[in-house]
Design an enzyme around this catalytic site. Sequence first.
Site, PDB file in Angstrom:
ATOM      1  N   GLN A 332       1.330  -1.106   0.048  1.00 52.76           N
ATOM      2  CA  GLN A 332      -0.271  -0.312  -0.030  1.00 52.76           C
ATOM      3  C   GLN A 332       0.988   1.019  -0.316  1.00 52.76           C
ATOM      4  O   GLN A 332       1.966   1.172   0.208  1.00 52.76           O
ATOM      5  CB  GLN A 332      -0.999   0.426   0.852  1.00 52.76           C
ATOM      6  CG  GLN A 332      -1.745  -0.923   1.402  1.00 52.76           C
ATOM      7  CD  GLN A 332      -2.988  -0.811   0.832  1.00 52.76           C
ATOM      8  OE1 GLN A 332      -3.453  -0.145   0.103  1.00 52.76           O
ATOM      9  NE2 GLN A 332      -3.768  -1.740   0.276  1.00 52.76           N
ATOM     10  N   ASP A 382      -2.192 -15.751  -3.649  1.00 54.88           N
ATOM     11  CA  ASP A 382      -2.592 -14.662  -5.075  1.00 54.88           C
ATOM     12  C   ASP A 382      -2.384 -15.825  -5.993  1.00 54.88           C
ATOM     13  O   ASP A 382      -1.357 -16.265  -6.185  1.00 54.88           O
ATOM     14  CB  ASP A 382      -1.196 -13.777  -4.190  1.00 54.88           C
ATOM     15  CG  ASP A 382      -1.125 -12.156  -4.887  1.00 54.88           C
ATOM     16  OD1 ASP A 382      -1.868 -11.529  -4.088  1.00 54.88           O
ATOM     17  OD2 ASP A 382      -0.964 -11.987  -6.345  1.00 54.88           O
ATOM     18  N   ASP A 430      -9.707  -9.254  -0.696  1.00 52.94           N
ATOM     19  CA  ASP A 430      -8.952  -7.735  -1.050  1.00 52.94           C
ATOM     20  C   ASP A 430      -8.889  -7.648  -2.387  1.00 52.94           C
ATOM     21  O   ASP A 430      -7.782  -7.466  -3.072  1.00 52.94           O
ATOM     22  CB  ASP A 430      -7.745  -7.645  -0.505  1.00 52.94           C
ATOM     23  CG  ASP A 430      -7.430  -6.143  -0.154  1.00 52.94           C
ATOM     24  OD1 ASP A 430      -7.724  -5.531  -0.780  1.00 52.94           O
ATOM     25  OD2 ASP A 430      -6.121  -5.939   0.177  1.00 52.94           O
ATOM     26  N   CYS A 457     -11.381  -1.630  -3.440  1.00 52.29           N
ATOM     27  CA  CYS A 457     -10.362  -0.244  -3.678  1.00 52.29           C
ATOM     28  C   CYS A 457     -11.125   0.578  -5.116  1.00 52.29           C
ATOM     29  O   CYS A 457     -10.499   1.229  -5.527  1.00 52.29           O
ATOM     30  CB  CYS A 457      -9.031  -0.357  -3.850  1.00 52.29           C
ATOM     31  SG  CYS A 457      -8.966  -1.484  -5.024  1.00 52.29           S
TER      32      CYS A 457
END
Length: 500
Positions: A332, A382, A430, A457
């Site tokens: 981030q 991921d 996320d 986001c």
Amino acid sequence: MPNYESKNHRGYNDRNDRRQHGAGNHYRPNNDHRPNRRPRQETPQVQVEVGQRFPLTIKRMGINGEGIGYYKRMAVFIPGALTDEEVVAEVTSVATRYLRAKIHRVRKTSPHRVEPRDSYADQVGGFELEHLDYPGQLAFKRDVVAQSLERYKPEGYRHYDLHPTLGMDDPYGYRNKAQFQVRRNAEGKVEAGLYAERSHDLVDLETCSVQMPVTMTVMRAVVQMLQDLDMPIYDEEAESGIVKTLVVRAAAHTDDVQLVVITNSSKLPHKHDLLTRIADELPQVTSVMQNINPGKTSLIWGDETVHLAGEETITEKLDGLAFKLSARAFLQLNPAQMEVLYGEAKKALDLQPGETVVDAYSGIGTIGLSLADVAEEVRGMDVIPEAVADSNENAAANGITNAHYELGTAEELLPKWIMSGFHPDAIVVDPPRTGLDDTLIETLLAVRPPKLVYISCNPSTLAKDLVDLTHDYQVDYIQSVDMMPQTARCEAVVKLSRRH
Ligand code: SAH
């Protein structure tokens, strides 16, 4: 070297790593549910021409931070204008259903208007709200969530509890990474900065109010060294020269700083002199790397990264844990608000001892690893091999034995884990800006984990995904968090619970 940042990678390739048409600047705003691309070549509903001027009252602000008013019932998008302002608009483009315009003159100024700290705020992306006071920015971000819900209408949306946006005490100097294009201007001066929007005109950023000061100190000092050493700077048109981009990333909690020089070839003339000067004059730089990205390409990063000096990685600390960051590792951009965001995720999960949790879209494992002390077991996944490797290494380095990360998509791995008998008590997702894959949503609805937290986001894809998720879940609240002050971007943590 680990080398990752997929196109999906939030905060990176999707808006940071492409160079063409201003998108190479890493402050590019989102373009989600607003028609701002190429105007369609149909006859507009209203006769109006580019250059035409008319008075306009700004009714509200769109999700990209522009003011919106109506001219003969046609929406007019006008960057830099604020709600309730009266302006004289000058049309810049005409499409069938909307107009774009610029401010010719402000006739009535909003009490929330402030002078932007950065003189170029209206030229490069990423400073869309710098003319709006900070309370106004926070209210705007909560409103963006509300607007997105209004557009997609997930079940019960009118009654969702939208908490006020969590902001920063000082909404400047927060960005841990500067990624600036380098070029030599017509007078031979080396410049470094961002492209003006929709162009390849570089705006030299000598200062930048949103960057952590150390990132700018290092950036400008290195630019001066490139100048003094007369280093070959990449020239896009001639496709010649070497140095293309400078990237400086600082760790907020360890004082580590990494410099990456992105070059057109593996050769770097005057490398030795450059490294000597960096060692002498910039003791704060703990790692120097070179990334090689040959030729004319829209991507900022190439595949090969080589070590030049100092350490190969920098270390950032979070929640008492240490995370090693290679040059391309995702983190981030706002370390202070990162803790706020993860804190909110933790609060929403309310994990109890003995519970198992899935950290989906895990990056380098920051969220899952910070839950490992409470959880019985953490599993994450991921799609980027190096990120997954880093997560597992970060777990080991921090003495965490109950967290495991696997390579693969959330939509493939979650069903697989469940088939093999792993039934998580909680799942945190996320995803990148594109939101959740349909298959994953189906899996979530089939598995119905008791606790579900969605970190978003992108309020548009969040609202869209909630349409499906609310078949089985209720939205307890939405907590927006301002990770990127002065921009129109907005992150949110959504607490969902199973319907009875
Ligand atoms: N949770 C991390 C990373 C979030 S960014 C953090 O807070 O830092 C989103 C991540 O999703 C990226 O690392 C990207 O590589 C990953 N990703 C993209 N598509 C995915 C998919 N289908 N399944 C799992 N991960 C995916």
